[in-house]
Design a protein around this motif. Structure first.
Motif, PDB file in Angstrom:
ATOM      1  N   LYS A 190      -1.430  -3.333   9.197  1.00 26.62           N
ATOM      2  CA  LYS A 190      -0.826  -3.384   8.044  1.00 26.62           C
ATOM      3  C   LYS A 190      -0.458  -1.844   7.504  1.00 26.62           C
ATOM      4  O   LYS A 190       0.385  -1.528   6.779  1.00 26.62           O
ATOM      5  CB  LYS A 190      -1.649  -4.226   7.155  1.00 26.62           C
ATOM      6  CG  LYS A 190      -1.347  -4.148   5.372  1.00 26.62           C
ATOM      7  CD  LYS A 190      -1.867  -4.971   4.681  1.00 26.62           C
ATOM      8  CE  LYS A 190      -1.720  -5.060   3.163  1.00 26.62           C
ATOM      9  NZ  LYS A 190      -0.332  -5.495   2.782  1.00 26.62           N
ATOM     10  N   MET A 191      -1.651  -1.143   7.376  1.00 29.71           N
ATOM     11  CA  MET A 191      -1.747   0.156   7.226  1.00 29.71           C
ATOM     12  C   MET A 191      -0.653   1.335   7.850  1.00 29.71           C
ATOM     13  O   MET A 191       0.006   1.923   7.076  1.00 29.71           O
ATOM     14  CB  MET A 191      -3.098   0.684   7.113  1.00 29.71           C
ATOM     15  CG  MET A 191      -4.071   0.241   6.208  1.00 29.71           C
ATOM     16  SD  MET A 191      -5.640   0.990   5.687  1.00 29.71           S
ATOM     17  CE  MET A 191      -6.457   0.777   7.516  1.00 29.71           C
ATOM     18  N   GLU A 192      -0.560   0.955   9.057  1.00 22.17           N
ATOM     19  CA  GLU A 192       0.361   1.798  10.058  1.00 22.17           C
ATOM     20  C   GLU A 192       1.837   1.323   9.505  1.00 22.17           C
ATOM     21  O   GLU A 192       2.679   2.262   9.357  1.00 22.17           O
ATOM     22  CB  GLU A 192       0.403   1.316  11.332  1.00 22.17           C
ATOM     23  CG  GLU A 192      -0.906   1.791  11.967  1.00 22.17           C
ATOM     24  CD  GLU A 192      -1.079   1.244  13.548  1.00 22.17           C
ATOM     25  OE1 GLU A 192      -0.408   0.452  13.945  1.00 22.17           O
ATOM     26  OE2 GLU A 192      -2.168   1.411  14.100  1.00 22.17           O
ATOM     27  N   MET A 198      -2.992   9.463   8.186  1.00 21.23           N
ATOM     28  CA  MET A 198      -1.667   8.776   8.859  1.00 21.23           C
ATOM     29  C   MET A 198      -0.809   9.606   9.581  1.00 21.23           C
ATOM     30  O   MET A 198      -0.379  10.756   8.698  1.00 21.23           O
ATOM     31  CB  MET A 198      -1.183   8.165   7.703  1.00 21.23           C
ATOM     32  CG  MET A 198      -1.892   7.078   7.046  1.00 21.23           C
ATOM     33  SD  MET A 198      -2.440   5.767   8.477  1.00 21.23           S
ATOM     34  CE  MET A 198      -0.930   5.052   9.102  1.00 21.23           C
ATOM     35  N   THR A 236       3.873   5.743  10.757  1.00 22.95           N
ATOM     36  CA  THR A 236       4.424   5.254   9.663  1.00 22.95           C
ATOM     37  C   THR A 236       5.681   4.561   9.889  1.00 22.95           C
ATOM     38  O   THR A 236       6.671   4.902  10.596  1.00 22.95           O
ATOM     39  CB  THR A 236       4.527   6.424   8.744  1.00 22.95           C
ATOM     40  OG1 THR A 236       5.310   7.474   9.373  1.00 22.95           O
ATOM     41  CG2 THR A 236       3.195   7.035   8.497  1.00 22.95           C
ATOM     42  N   VAL A 274      -6.866   5.959   0.619  1.00 19.80           N
ATOM     43  CA  VAL A 274      -7.259   4.462   0.759  1.00 19.80           C
ATOM     44  C   VAL A 274      -8.737   4.541   1.470  1.00 19.80           C
ATOM     45  O   VAL A 274      -9.033   5.012   2.416  1.00 19.80           O
ATOM     46  CB  VAL A 274      -6.458   3.670   1.779  1.00 19.80           C
ATOM     47  CG1 VAL A 274      -7.160   2.341   1.836  1.00 19.80           C
ATOM     48  CG2 VAL A 274      -4.965   3.732   1.259  1.00 19.80           C
ATOM     49  N   VAL A 322      -7.591   7.910   4.912  1.00 19.42           N
ATOM     50  CA  VAL A 322      -7.890   6.478   4.978  1.00 19.42           C
ATOM     51  C   VAL A 322      -9.440   6.911   5.495  1.00 19.42           C
ATOM     52  O   VAL A 322      -9.746   7.426   6.173  1.00 19.42           O
ATOM     53  CB  VAL A 322      -7.294   5.545   5.987  1.00 19.42           C
ATOM     54  CG1 VAL A 322      -8.094   4.419   6.262  1.00 19.42           C
ATOM     55  CG2 VAL A 322      -5.856   5.463   5.636  1.00 19.42           C
ATOM     56  N   CYS A 342      -1.203  10.143   4.486  1.00 21.11           N
ATOM     57  CA  CYS A 342      -2.178   9.396   3.500  1.00 21.11           C
ATOM     58  C   CYS A 342      -3.745   9.366   4.296  1.00 21.11           C
ATOM     59  O   CYS A 342      -3.643   9.348   5.494  1.00 21.11           O
ATOM     60  CB  CYS A 342      -1.813   7.891   3.561  1.00 21.11           C
ATOM     61  SG  CYS A 342      -2.911   6.915   2.605  1.00 21.11           S
ATOM     62  N   GLU A 347       2.698   0.390   6.110  1.00 25.86           N
ATOM     63  CA  GLU A 347       2.771   0.733   4.968  1.00 25.86           C
ATOM     64  C   GLU A 347       2.372   2.018   4.130  1.00 25.86           C
ATOM     65  O   GLU A 347       3.073   2.389   3.366  1.00 25.86           O
ATOM     66  CB  GLU A 347       1.973  -0.318   4.030  1.00 25.86           C
ATOM     67  CG  GLU A 347       2.604  -1.823   4.202  1.00 25.86           C
ATOM     68  CD  GLU A 347       1.911  -2.810   3.360  1.00 25.86           C
ATOM     69  OE1 GLU A 347       1.260  -2.664   2.357  1.00 25.86           O
ATOM     70  OE2 GLU A 347       2.124  -4.117   3.817  1.00 25.86           O
ATOM     71  N   LEU A 348       1.352   2.752   5.028  1.00 23.27           N
ATOM     72  CA  LEU A 348       1.034   3.955   4.435  1.00 23.27           C
ATOM     73  C   LEU A 348       1.797   5.205   4.668  1.00 23.27           C
ATOM     74  O   LEU A 348       2.346   5.176   5.762  1.00 23.27           O
ATOM     75  CB  LEU A 348      -0.304   4.295   4.908  1.00 23.27           C
ATOM     76  CG  LEU A 348      -1.399   3.137   4.319  1.00 23.27           C
ATOM     77  CD1 LEU A 348      -2.633   3.560   4.831  1.00 23.27           C
ATOM     78  CD2 LEU A 348      -1.593   3.279   2.693  1.00 23.27           C
ATOM     79  N   LEU A 389       0.638  -1.324   0.038  1.00 25.39           N
ATOM     80  CA  LEU A 389      -0.052   0.066   0.002  1.00 25.39           C
ATOM     81  C   LEU A 389       0.664   1.246  -0.001  1.00 25.39           C
ATOM     82  O   LEU A 389       0.495   2.351   0.095  1.00 25.39           O
ATOM     83  CB  LEU A 389      -0.796   0.063   1.335  1.00 25.39           C
ATOM     84  CG  LEU A 389      -1.782  -1.173   1.403  1.00 25.39           C
ATOM     85  CD1 LEU A 389      -2.564  -1.315   2.760  1.00 25.39           C
ATOM     86  CD2 LEU A 389      -2.635  -1.440   0.418  1.00 25.39           C
TER      87      LEU A 389
END
Length: 128
Positions: A74-76, A113, A118, A59, A85, A83, A78-79, A53
């Motif tokens: 996962k988002m923490e 984010m 991140t 997103v 969300v 970003c 990869e983004l 991502l």
């Protein structure tokens, strides 16, 4: 899923949908073509858990309760910083929304984010 991707494309964004179901990917591609946005709206059959991502600025996720905590982790990772969300129907546990829209099954939680969530790689990229 395809409604949001097509709506974003109509608003001038390059948008991309990830879906595991082959039939829904095909249906989404046909819908984008019929809507006249197939040059800005793309769809790919892919496992969300295997997708990277990192390149996304925004997103929109339609998940289920059981996946939101793991998806949040996962988002923490990869983004990138900043970003946006949008989580539809179910919030990301332990995240604080910047805004909440709607109620019941139509609720959308908006998040941005923060730098503290991140990866180190992304923190270094934001410094010039």
């Amino acid at each position: 899923m395809f409604f949001q991707v097509i709506a974003a494309a109509r608003d001038g964004f390059k948008s991309h949908g990830i879906e595991l179901n082959s039939f829904l990917v095909l249906y989404s591609k046909i819908s984008a073509r019929l809507a006249g946005v197939s040059s800005h709206a793309t769809f790919r059959k892919q496992d969300l858990w295997k997708a990277n991502l990192h390149s996304y600025d925004n997103v929109v996720i339609f998940g289920v309760t059981q996946m939101m905590e793991t998806l949040g982790e996962k988002m923490e990772k990869e983004l990138k910083v900043g970003c946006l969300v949008a989580a539809c129907r179910y919030p990301v546990p332990d995240w604080t929304p910047t805004r909440t829209i709607g109620e019941g099954i139509d609720t959308v939680w908006l998040y941005q984010m923060p730098q503290s969530l991140t990866p180190e790689l992304n923190k270094d990229e934001s410094v010039s």
